[in-house]
Design an enzyme around this catalytic site. Sequence first.
Site, short mmCIF file in Angstrom:
data_model
loop_
_atom_site.label_atom_id
_atom_site.label_comp_id
_atom_site.label_asym_id
_atom_site.label_seq_id
_atom_site.Cartn_x
_atom_site.Cartn_y
_atom_site.Cartn_z
N SER A 268 40.48 41.94 41.74
CA SER A 268 40.81 41.29 43.29
C SER A 268 42.03 42.00 43.30
CB SER A 268 40.39 40.69 43.33
OG SER A 268 41.56 39.48 43.62
N LYS A 269 42.23 43.01 44.35
CA LYS A 269 43.51 43.32 45.09
C LYS A 269 44.74 42.28 44.88
CE LYS A 269 41.78 46.47 48.71
NZ LYS A 269 41.59 46.48 49.98
N ARG A 270 44.66 41.57 45.39
CA ARG A 270 45.55 40.33 45.05
C ARG A 270 46.90 40.51 43.64
NH1 ARG A 270 44.20 35.93 44.52
NH2 ARG A 270 41.51 35.70 44.73
N LYS A 271 45.99 41.11 42.78
CA LYS A 271 46.33 41.06 41.54
C LYS A 271 46.56 42.39 40.97
CE LYS A 271 44.23 36.48 39.81
NZ LYS A 271 42.72 35.93 39.02
#
Length: 499
Positions: A268-271
């Site tokens: 996911s983009k968060r990481k």
Amino acid sequence: MSSPVPIKTSGKVRVRFAPSPTGYLHVGGGRTALYNYLFAKHFGGEFILRIEDTDQARNTIESLKMVIEDLQWLGLHWDEGPDPVTLEDKGPHGPYKQSKRLDIYKKYADQLIQSGKAYYCFLTDAELEAQRESAMKGGRPPHVQSPYEEWPLEKSLARLQAGDKAVVRFRTKPLKKDYLLQDLVRGEVRFPSDMVGDFVILRSDGMPVYNFCCVVDDYLMKISHVFRAEEHLPNSLRQLMIYEGLNWELPQFGHVSLVLDEDRQKLSKRKGATSCHQFHEEGYLPEALKNFIALLGWSHPEGKEILSMEEMIAGFNGERLNPAGAVFDGTKLKWMNAQHLRALPNEDLWKLTEPFLKKAGVHVLDDKSWQMKSIETFKTSMETLQDAVALYQSLDDKQFSVDGTSAEVLGWEPTAKVLQTWKDLLSNDPSEFLSEGDFLKIQDQVKEKAAVKGKNLFQPIRVAVIGKPHGTELKILVPLISKKSLIHRADQVLNSIKG
Ligand code: GLU
């Protein structure tokens, strides 16, 4: 690991990548596109780009352009689909954008209605919600129970004529059996038919739903094989039912594993970076990214790790796909990028590097031989194209400044003498650039004349060349900086001591 079911490739191999464009291409999508592309090329088949854009609120033309840009960058060129420049559909089985195929879906939905495989359903949202709640309370599966299932078609048509809105539902009650999918990655997958209730194929505004369009398009576009993400596996049951309802032969499916992050969660983009575009911007090469994503869930028959496109095409026949989730290891990607980058001819690597330098405002010499010499020197220190920025910054006079970490060195008693000697010796040298040998010779002379050695010698010179006492080896950098510029830098540092 051969495929758990025999792969049929006797007819024409035609595969497709079918993104629903909502932004840049996710690396998982890039991998799906790549697998389909490799499979097509391996068997001399065709690779089609189909745009699943029936969700008009989310699928924008800008997103489509982004996906096309990423696929182009990756070099996954399609034989049929939207033209990358004009976006006009090209090929004999178009249109390739689902939003342009609504009359086609309508025709097949009508066919299913006429043959009794589907029906108009007038249930309102409130009625559906009430059904769902009561099913939940009673511990029953949340399948729709539509009274309209029993309605004669004429009655439904009359109600539509009167202006009422209806969805079209696929009738599942008569289909009491297990559906089997012979999956190229997972082997036989069994779906009991009661996993789904009567499902919508056309919404009340006439918009078709994914499962329906997908079947109609795969059939009409003569798709022979479908490699797609595991998350679509549950959709397969509805799709199998539709194939059966329309009496169509289905393509061979292979549901490829999820791409996971290092915590085994869906990437996911968060990481960190998840889109191909981000990797492009961070200075990864398309060859490296393709090599890396190909090996997320697939292995080369000879276990090779660094693969060219030709080797991937030769090795990819739909076998050796791993059903287990594949972990995205960013460190490995970087390593792989470095391997591909270092294997490039200097001229090509320079062409790829220059835009990164320009973007960062780094000035370079407009001299081909200097450019080739510098890239040859730096390529072993670069893992990504972006890494060139810091390296070339140290060569750019406009970015030269004396770093705060130099204060201690500048305060040493012999430093001024070292720097003055260094500058004088440079000034006496006739060449435009020093060779590594010239530099080492001058450094030795400074040592003698200023009567210093060790760090008292090296660190002041380093500050005079790069503005700080630690960094890339001077014998590597000095030959890339003009003598005039070295003198100018030495002057600046001397002035800062005096100042
Ligand atoms: N449009 C779907 C997606 O973007 C692809 C579905 C399929 O490949 O069947 O996930």
